[in-house]
Scaffold this motif. Structure first.
Motif, mmCIF file in Angstrom:
data_model
loop_
_atom_site.group_PDB
_atom_site.id
_atom_site.type_symbol
_atom_site.label_atom_id
_atom_site.label_comp_id
_atom_site.label_asym_id
_atom_site.label_seq_id
_atom_site.Cartn_x
_atom_site.Cartn_y
_atom_site.Cartn_z
ATOM 1 N N ARG B 74 -2.197 3.261 1.254
ATOM 2 C CA ARG B 74 -2.056 1.777 0.954
ATOM 3 C C ARG B 74 -2.580 1.009 2.130
ATOM 4 N NH1 ARG B 74 3.399 0.460 -1.984
ATOM 5 N NH2 ARG B 74 3.287 -1.121 -0.686
ATOM 6 N N THR B 75 -3.076 -0.282 1.907
ATOM 7 C CA THR B 75 -3.435 -0.869 2.981
ATOM 8 C C THR B 75 -2.565 -1.432 3.983
ATOM 9 O OG1 THR B 75 -3.564 -2.842 1.672
ATOM 10 C CG2 THR B 75 -5.375 -1.992 1.664
ATOM 11 N N ALA B 80 -2.195 5.481 11.476
ATOM 12 C CA ALA B 80 -2.464 7.076 11.709
ATOM 13 C C ALA B 80 -2.904 7.903 10.190
ATOM 14 C CB ALA B 80 -1.123 7.733 11.999
ATOM 15 N N ALA B 81 -2.360 6.883 8.945
ATOM 16 C CA ALA B 81 -2.845 7.715 7.799
ATOM 17 C C ALA B 81 -4.160 7.048 7.521
ATOM 18 C CB ALA B 81 -1.720 6.871 6.832
ATOM 19 N N LEU B 82 -4.411 5.940 7.855
ATOM 20 C CA LEU B 82 -5.878 5.500 7.517
ATOM 21 C C LEU B 82 -6.803 6.452 8.467
ATOM 22 C CD1 LEU B 82 -7.775 3.577 6.227
ATOM 23 C CD2 LEU B 82 -7.485 2.038 8.124
ATOM 24 N N GLU B 83 -6.349 6.720 9.661
ATOM 25 C CA GLU B 83 -7.570 7.309 10.393
ATOM 26 C C GLU B 83 -7.707 8.839 9.900
ATOM 27 O OE1 GLU B 83 -5.821 7.293 14.294
ATOM 28 O OE2 GLU B 83 -6.217 5.063 14.584
ATOM 29 N N GLY B 84 -6.483 9.172 9.361
ATOM 30 C CA GLY B 84 -6.576 10.686 8.795
ATOM 31 C C GLY B 84 -7.518 10.584 7.461
ATOM 32 N N ARG B 99 -8.645 -1.877 -3.160
ATOM 33 C CA ARG B 99 -8.470 -2.438 -4.742
ATOM 34 C C ARG B 99 -6.879 -2.226 -5.106
ATOM 35 N NH1 ARG B 99 -11.642 2.314 -7.725
ATOM 36 N NH2 ARG B 99 -13.494 2.231 -6.585
ATOM 37 N N ASP B 100 -6.703 -3.123 -6.207
ATOM 38 C CA ASP B 100 -5.290 -3.145 -6.552
ATOM 39 C C ASP B 100 -4.631 -2.185 -7.382
ATOM 40 O OD1 ASP B 100 -4.942 -5.863 -5.449
ATOM 41 O OD2 ASP B 100 -5.872 -6.694 -7.051
ATOM 42 N N ASP B 101 -3.496 -1.442 -7.101
ATOM 43 C CA ASP B 101 -3.265 -0.364 -7.521
ATOM 44 C C ASP B 101 -1.645 -0.855 -7.914
ATOM 45 O OD1 ASP B 101 -3.803 2.563 -8.096
ATOM 46 O OD2 ASP B 101 -1.850 2.778 -7.127
ATOM 47 N N LYS B 102 -0.833 -0.015 -8.760
ATOM 48 C CA LYS B 102 0.254 -0.509 -9.208
ATOM 49 C C LYS B 102 1.340 -0.706 -8.226
ATOM 50 C CE LYS B 102 -0.074 3.040 -12.447
ATOM 51 N NZ LYS B 102 0.066 4.526 -12.464
ATOM 52 N N LYS B 103 1.134 -0.115 -6.985
ATOM 53 C CA LYS B 103 2.270 -0.072 -5.973
ATOM 54 C C LYS B 103 1.683 -1.099 -4.842
ATOM 55 C CE LYS B 103 3.527 4.223 -6.675
ATOM 56 N NZ LYS B 103 3.100 5.693 -6.093
ATOM 57 N N GLY B 104 0.513 -1.908 -5.253
ATOM 58 C CA GLY B 104 -0.102 -2.746 -4.129
ATOM 59 C C GLY B 104 -1.460 -2.271 -3.786
ATOM 60 N N GLN B 105 -2.067 -2.855 -2.664
ATOM 61 C CA GLN B 105 -3.491 -2.611 -2.394
ATOM 62 C C GLN B 105 -3.659 -1.323 -1.786
ATOM 63 O OE1 GLN B 105 -5.736 -5.768 -0.498
ATOM 64 N NE2 GLN B 105 -6.514 -5.953 -2.488
ATOM 65 N N VAL B 106 -4.739 -0.499 -2.241
ATOM 66 C CA VAL B 106 -4.922 0.790 -1.799
ATOM 67 C C VAL B 106 -6.329 0.740 -1.445
ATOM 68 C CG1 VAL B 106 -4.916 3.246 -2.535
ATOM 69 C CG2 VAL B 106 -3.109 1.852 -2.983
ATOM 70 N N TRP B 107 -6.672 1.818 -0.387
ATOM 71 C CA TRP B 107 -8.059 1.948 0.107
ATOM 72 C C TRP B 107 -8.664 2.813 -0.996
ATOM 73 C CZ3 TRP B 107 -10.088 -1.146 3.149
ATOM 74 C CH2 TRP B 107 -9.435 -2.031 4.126
ATOM 75 N N PHE B 108 -9.958 2.545 -1.173
ATOM 76 C CA PHE B 108 -10.739 3.675 -1.863
ATOM 77 C C PHE B 108 -11.897 3.848 -1.092
ATOM 78 C CE2 PHE B 108 -7.672 2.926 -5.363
ATOM 79 C CZ PHE B 108 -8.071 3.903 -6.111
#
Lengths: 308, 739
Positions: B74-75, B80-84, B99-108
């Motif tokens: 998620r954005t 650390a999660a994003l870097e991974g 992008r919008d996902d069910k639980k909020g914005q998510v990186w694609f």
């Protein structure tokens, strides 16, 4: 086969091979001064195919196979015969061409004959050695063994040696067009005193055949086998340093005893006193000696390229 | 769409490895290329003694570009999660898309893998193939570390399209790929460059190399046949030899020679074997005399003297070989005429197996068994015994020492020379048969007796010492021996109770052996010094050691023998299943039959299975099986529930419906018919009789509810079902039939 290049005698074939391989740069050695079953047993092959030091040698080796004795009567079988042996380490990329050159040198022109390399893997259970290669056929007859050594005395060969073995009598009989080995001219037939192979070896073949098959004292042989085995073990176990503190491991004297044991075993075999099951055990004992000698040789300067 | 041409040029590849190597090269390359995203239209592999060649047509020039979308954290996730995620995708943050996902914005992330040129992929795949090539045996040479079947000298690897040929850049252990090769070792040794497969094949032909082994085989075959035809002879066909010889030459030149008169009295098998094994000659038969009088050798070169020197040389070598063979044969015939006693004595010192004694011990056992079996197969017991005693003596002959594959064949000649009857001599030749599933089965009674005894002794022997085949390991070829027993029994319609035969032989091994040097005494070539199960077994059996006169121990060993025999029968049944499955009989049908008594009579088992198999193919048969199973199930459930066996006394007077009465009637007819037919072993008739029950059973189940509330009716119907079950059991265990 009436080319002008054709040799006229057994010895001329040997001399031509000697000259040919000398010209390619091999050290032309002399036969080893012990009874062996094949040229491979010469330490110039067995031990020198081990280790990294480059090596190139060619030699005639008188060989003894007691079980093949036929009292000089069989046209093709002898208990004492000659092998011509070439050993080059590392095996050169043009070894096949070098080999074919040696056939031309003795009058076998591959443009007239049918020379073929037919799969034949080589293994010596007594030396703990094996390799891949071919038997070389000329017009359907095996004239040589051609082997790339992969292991000797249980050790991987690095680099790999290329080994060529010519059965000289058979090859010469073919080149000279002789039907019975004993009829083969040994020296030039036009010599003041022409000698055939039979003039030289018929008597010895008869005598040794009798001795090998019927006479040799087996109790003594069993004892000699044991003596050689013990002495080999003792030499191998000796302190590599002498009393003056010099490091001199004695791989070659130990290996001599292994050769001796091997030949005694062959004699016992010819006498028919070794059963099928015992046979394997004896071969295993000789192999153990050969392997231990190989191990020791690898610790010597002769085995290492960097050594002085 | 480029074409790919690869040639791996080496020192002489063993003939026997070439076919497999061609296929391996094709598979390794095409699999690797396809896996990397390339496609191709066709691939062909070729071999000569010095080269492996692969030609691939219509290869894609590039692998396709691929896109993969991957979902990240998620954005608002920790850095650390994003870097991974960035690390794993190899992208930077600005290349990601939120992008919008069910639980909020998510990186694609969208990962694009660009296509790669074919040359790059070919180079990788070929290098891997060379380094990992599955040669049965490979070697190193010189100072290198590379492994190949024999030293590899050059690699040709070119891609050809409209623009021309391009060498694929590739270097493996110091060998750099190019576009050149060489022709015939002697006739055209110089290097030349090629531009594609057609150019390659054409130039090779000019350079005296026939690339395709199939073409070389065809050429050898037709030329050899022509040469033979010109003399009025015929070539003895030998496909194995043909394939081998085609793998020994790049340019086949068949030459025909004549066998000298002095060798023509040698048995044809000897001529053929000697010429084939030692010299790879084809044999030529003169149809007028029936003898082998000529040979064809295949040279690898055209010479100025049209092969005269080569033929003369081959002829000379052949003469030396055949002189040896003639010498062996003369010596052997002398021994044969003298009664072969030396050979018989010699076999005492040849170990068969260290727990099963010498060959002589084994022959004694086989002879005793052959005598016992003789009456069953219609052989004279004296003949069978003598044949067994002689059959293996040729193992000591010089000829078989030289050519082990002539065992038996020579035995026949020597037995004839010894003046033995034809039937005894033939048994020497035939007693090893059948050796495989398609080999001929001996039918002459004496041969059958010895062949069967030979195999039964092998099986019981190894069972007694507990050396049974496991998994893929079958060092003593016991599966083949078992198949041999099966085929001998079936092929000769022998009614043998195998189990009893095994037990008898297991128990009598011992009794045969009364000589002080033989099996079971723990001396000489017999058993080793370590006592074990098998030794005790034999010692007991031989009446030596602790065995004699002790009833309890005798009973114990009889029991051991019975167990071994039962186990051996199960092994035989397994082999029978495999054998019958190949004949199209389902394994469940065999299982259903094997559950019947008398299953150690293999002929009975097979006849029953075949008849059942045939019936189950019919509509009646299939439905009948259902009916029998249904009856069985209902009955079993009721019996379990009620704790009684319904096996007696269905009475027609309690029948309520026409369908029930019809079933009573049908059973009254069918039961004796089935009984009689099975007794007469007329299984088709038995099947017909039981198949007649199909309609009444179907009608019965249609009309009647078995588990009626009326207990009398219920019991009566269950008892009726029991009659159905019994009728089925006369035939087979239908519960084992699938479907």
């Amino acid at each position: 086969m009436t080319s002008p290049n054709r040799p006229r005698s057994f010895q001329e074939i040997i001399l031509r091979l000697q000259n040919y391989w000398a010209a390619t740069g091999c050290a032309v050695l002399q036969p080893y001064d012990m009874e062996v079953g094949a040229g491979t047993f010469h330490p110039a092959t067995t031990l020198r195919s081990l280790g990294s030091r480059p090596w190139a040698a060619a030699y005639v080796q008188p060989s003894r196979r007691p079980t093949d004795g036929r009292y000089g009567e069989n046209p093709n079988r002898l208990q004492h015969y000659y092998q011509y042996q070439v050993i080059i380490k590392p095996s050169p990329p043009d070894l096949q061409d070098l080999y074919l050159g040696s056939l031309r040198a003795i009058g076998l022109d591959p443009m007239i004959h049918d020379v073929r390399f037919v799969e034949d893997d080589w293994e010596s259970p007594t030396l703990g050695a094996w390799g891949l290669g071919w038997e070389v056929w000329c017009d359907g007859m095996e004239v040589s063994q051609f082997t790339y050594f992969q292991q000797v005395g249980g050790h991987d060969c690095r680099p790999v040696s290329g080994e060529l073995t010519y059965g000289l009598e058979r090859l010469a009989m073919y080149v000279l067009g002789v039907e019975h080995v004993m009829d083969m001219p040994f020296n030039d037939p036009d010599s003041p005193i022409p000698l055939t192979y039979g003039d030289i070896f018929r008597q010895t073949e008869r005598e040794y055949s009798r001795w090998n098959f019927d006479q040799v004292d087996t109790a003594m042989l069993f004892q000699h086998f044991k003596d050689a085995e013990d002495e080999c073990a003792r030499i191998l176990a000796a302190d590599p340093e002498d009393s003056a503190g010099r490091r001199i491991p004695m791989a070659h004297p130990a290996y001599d005893q292994a050769i001796k044991a091997s030949h005694i075993f062959n004699l016992l075999d010819a006498r028919g006193v070794i059963s099928v099951t015992e046979r394997q055990a004896y071969i295993g004992r000789v192999r153990a000696l050969a392997k231990a000698c190989a191990d020791l040789f690898l610790t010597t300067d002769a085995a290492r390229e960097d050594a002085a | 769409m480029p074409d790919l041409l690869i040639e791996l040029f080496s020192e002489e590849i063993p003939a026997r490895m070439q076919a497999r190597a061609r296929e391996d090269l094709r598979k390794l390359l095409t699999d690797g290329l396809v896996e990397a995203g390339l496609t191709y239209a066709s691939a062909g592999a070729f071999s000569t003694p010095r080269r492996l060649t692969l030609a691939i047509e219509g290869l894609s020039a590039n692998s396709p570009t691929t896109r993969e979308e991957r979902k990240g954290p998620r954005t608002d996730a920790p850095d650390a999660a994003l870097e991974g995620f960035l690390r794993s995708t190899g992208l930077t943050r600005d290349q990601l898309e939120a992008r919008d996902d069910k639980k909020g914005q998510v990186w694609f992330a969208t990962i694009t893998r660009p296509g790669r040129p074919a040359a790059e992929i070919v180079a990788e795949v070929l290098e891997a193939a060379i380094r990992n090539f599955p040669w049965p045996k490979s070697m190193r040479w010189g100072s290198g570390n590379m492994r190949w079947v024999r030293p590899l000298h050059s690699i040709m690897c070119i891609l050809t399209d409209e623009a021309g040929a391009q060498v694929v850049p590739l270097t493996v252990e110091g060998i750099t790929a190019g576009d050149t090769t060489r022709g015939h070792r002697f006739m055209a040794p110089d290097a030349f460059a090629v531009t594609g497969f057609d150019d390659y094949a054409a130039k090779l032909r000019r350079a005296r190399v026939m690339l395709d082994s199939a073409e070389r085989e065809a050429e050898i075959r037709s030329q050899a046949e022509n040469l033979a035809f010109a003399r009025g002879w015929q070539i003895v066909p030998d496909d194995g030899l043909l394939a081998e010889v085609a793998g020994l030459v790049e340019w086949p030149v068949p030459l025909m020679g004549v066998i000298e008169d002095r060798f023509l009295d040698l048995p044809p098998e000897v001529l053929q074997t000697s010429m084939k094994e030692h010299q790879k000659f084809f044999s030529a038969r003169n149809p007028k005399t029936g003898r082998i009088e000529g040979f064809v050798t295949v040279a690898n070169i055209e010479t100025p003297d049209d092969g005269t020197t080569i033929l003369a040389g081959n002829q000379r070598v052949l003469a030396a070989r055949l002189s040896d063979a003639a010498f062996f044969y003369e010596n052997d015939l002398r021994e044969a005429r003298a009664g072969m006693t030396h050979w018989a004595e010699g076999l005492q010192s040849v170990t068969f197996h260290n727990k099963l004694g010498s060959q002589a011990d084994r022959i004694a056992r086989i002879a005793a068994l052959a005598r016992e079996i003789a009456p069953l197969v219609g052989a004279d017991p004296d003949h069978a015994e003598e044949a067994a005693q002689l059959a293996k003596l040729d193992l000591r002959s010089s000829m078989v020492g030289e050519f082990p594959e002539l065992q038996g064949t020579m035995g026949r000649y020597y037995a004839l020379a010894a003046g033995k009857p034809q039937a005894i001599a033939d048994a020497a030749r035939d007693h090893y048969s059948p050796l495989g599933p398609s080999d001929d089965v001996p039918t002459a009674p004496v041969s059958v007796a010895v062949a069967l005894s030979d195999k039964i002794d092998t099986l019981t022997g190894f069972w007694a010492i507990d050396e049974k085949p496991t998994g893929s390991k079958d060092p003593f070829a016991l599966r083949r021996a078992a198949l041999g027993v099966i085929r001998l029994v079936l092929g000769n319609n022998l009614r043998v109770h195998s189990t009893q035969c095994f037990i008898n032989h297991l128990m009598s091994k011992c009794l045969i052996d009364t000589n002080p040097h033989g099996t079971g005494r723990g001396d000489g070539y017999g058993f080793g010094p370590q006592p074990d199960y098998s030794i005790e077994f034999f010692v007991m059996a031989s009446g030596g050691g602790f065995g004699g006169g002790d009833d309890q121990k005798a009973a114990f060993w009889a029991d051991e023998a019975a167990q071994a025999a039962t186990d051996l029968l199960a092994f035989l049944h397994d082999r029978l299943k495999v054998y019958l499955r190949d004949q199209g009989i389902r394994h469940d049908i065999i299982d259903a039959v094997l559950a019947q008594p008398g299953n150690d009579d293999l002929v009975l088992v097979v006849n029953r299975s075949v008849a059942l198999n045939d019936m189950l193919k019919t509509e009646d048969g299939k439905n009948l099986t259902q009916g029998l199973k249904r009856a069985g199930n209902i009955l079993t459930q009721a019996e379990e529930k009620d704790g009684v066996e319904y096996s007696f006394g269905a009475d027609e007077k309690f029948a309520e419906t026409e369908a029930e009465r019809a079933l009573f009637k049908a059973l009254d007819t069918a039961e004796p018919a089935i009984r009689q037919a099975t007794k007469a072993e007329d299984f088709p008739a038995a099947m017909q009789a039981i198949a007649a029950l199909r309609a009444p059973i179907d009608a019965f189940f249609e009309a009647v509810q078995v588990n009626s509330d009326n207990q009398i009716l219920r019991r009566n119907r269950l008892n009726l079902l029991s009659r159905i079950r019994e009728a089925g059991r006369q035939i087979a265990d239908f519960t084992k039939i699938e479907g």
